[in-house]
Design a protein around this motif. Structure first.
Motif, PDB file in Angstrom:
ATOM      1  N   PRO A  27      11.778   4.070  -2.220  1.00 48.97           N
ATOM      2  CA  PRO A  27      10.399   3.592  -2.102  1.00 48.97           C
ATOM      3  C   PRO A  27      10.189   2.347  -2.949  1.00 48.97           C
ATOM      4  N   ALA A  28       9.088   1.683  -2.717  1.00 47.51           N
ATOM      5  CA  ALA A  28       8.764   0.489  -3.504  1.00 47.51           C
ATOM      6  C   ALA A  28       8.710   0.844  -4.979  1.00 47.51           C
ATOM      7  N   ALA A  29       9.318   0.010  -5.793  1.00 45.03           N
ATOM      8  CA  ALA A  29       9.329   0.240  -7.239  1.00 45.03           C
ATOM      9  C   ALA A  29       7.962  -0.077  -7.828  1.00 45.03           C
ATOM     10  N   GLY A  30       7.693   0.520  -8.953  1.00 45.24           N
ATOM     11  CA  GLY A  30       6.444   0.222  -9.651  1.00 45.24           C
ATOM     12  C   GLY A  30       5.285   1.024  -9.093  1.00 45.24           C
ATOM     13  N   PRO A  31       4.076   0.718  -9.560  1.00 42.84           N
ATOM     14  CA  PRO A  31       2.910   1.484  -9.113  1.00 42.84           C
ATOM     15  C   PRO A  31       2.677   1.285  -7.621  1.00 42.84           C
ATOM     16  N   ILE A  64      17.764   1.536   3.333  1.00 40.04           N
ATOM     17  CA  ILE A  64      16.482   0.837   3.471  1.00 40.04           C
ATOM     18  C   ILE A  64      15.887   0.710   2.082  1.00 40.04           C
ATOM     19  N   SER A  65      15.548  -0.524   1.692  1.00 38.37           N
ATOM     20  CA  SER A  65      14.888  -0.708   0.396  1.00 38.37           C
ATOM     21  C   SER A  65      13.586  -1.464   0.591  1.00 38.37           C
ATOM     22  N   VAL A  66      12.637  -1.145  -0.256  1.00 40.80           N
ATOM     23  CA  VAL A  66      11.320  -1.782  -0.222  1.00 40.80           C
ATOM     24  C   VAL A  66      10.989  -2.234  -1.631  1.00 40.80           C
ATOM     25  N   GLU A  67      10.602  -3.490  -1.755  1.00 39.50           N
ATOM     26  CA  GLU A  67      10.252  -4.030  -3.071  1.00 39.50           C
ATOM     27  C   GLU A  67       9.038  -4.937  -2.953  1.00 39.50           C
ATOM     28  N   THR A  75       2.543  -8.350  -1.196  1.00 41.99           N
ATOM     29  CA  THR A  75       3.551  -8.566  -0.165  1.00 41.99           C
ATOM     30  C   THR A  75       4.797  -7.757  -0.480  1.00 41.99           C
ATOM     31  N   LEU A  76       5.284  -7.046   0.523  1.00 46.57           N
ATOM     32  CA  LEU A  76       6.477  -6.229   0.361  1.00 46.57           C
ATOM     33  C   LEU A  76       7.638  -6.833   1.132  1.00 46.57           C
ATOM     34  N   ALA A  77       8.826  -6.643   0.637  1.00 46.74           N
ATOM     35  CA  ALA A  77      10.044  -7.029   1.337  1.00 46.74           C
ATOM     36  C   ALA A  77      10.768  -5.742   1.711  1.00 46.74           C
ATOM     37  N   VAL A  78      11.070  -5.602   2.994  1.00 43.40           N
ATOM     38  CA  VAL A  78      11.831  -4.454   3.473  1.00 43.40           C
ATOM     39  C   VAL A  78      13.208  -4.969   3.856  1.00 43.40           C
TER      40      VAL A  78
END
Length: 96
Positions: A27-31, A64-67, A75-78
């Motif tokens: 999942p996306a890192a951070g909050p 699959i990574s999301v950041e 804005t997210l990068a998948v």
């Protein structure tokens, strides 16, 4: 977004496992922040891309990574990475 990615892993995971591949996601890192996205379309795009990655990968896995692209944006990068053979550069230009 994370729930949609988990759904993609649930849908495609059995097929990957049937080929002896590992399908993973982070999942996306951070909050967690609210992402404004068409989750139905995002899920369909991910199913297509990840499905192709599984199709053309013979051993190893697909991830699959999301950041978040930066701390000050929503804005997210998948990114989809795999251990498959890759694609010749001239094909990338035609497809993308």
């Amino acid at each position: 977004v994370g729930a949609g990615i988990n759904e993609v892993v649930s849908i495609l995971g059995p097929g990957a496992a049937g080929k002896g591949l590992e399908l993973t996601a982070n999942p996306a890192a951070g909050p967690q922040r609210l992402a404004h996205a068409d989750l139905l379309r995002l899920r369909q795009i991910l199913i297509n891309i990840v499905g192709n990655a599984i199709k053309f990968t013979e051993r190893g896995g697909v991830h699959i990574s999301v950041e978040h692209t930066s701390a000050n944006t929503d804005t997210l990068a998948v990114c989809i990475t795999d251990t498959g053979p890759g694609m010749p550069g001239d094909h990338c230009l035609r497809i993308f």
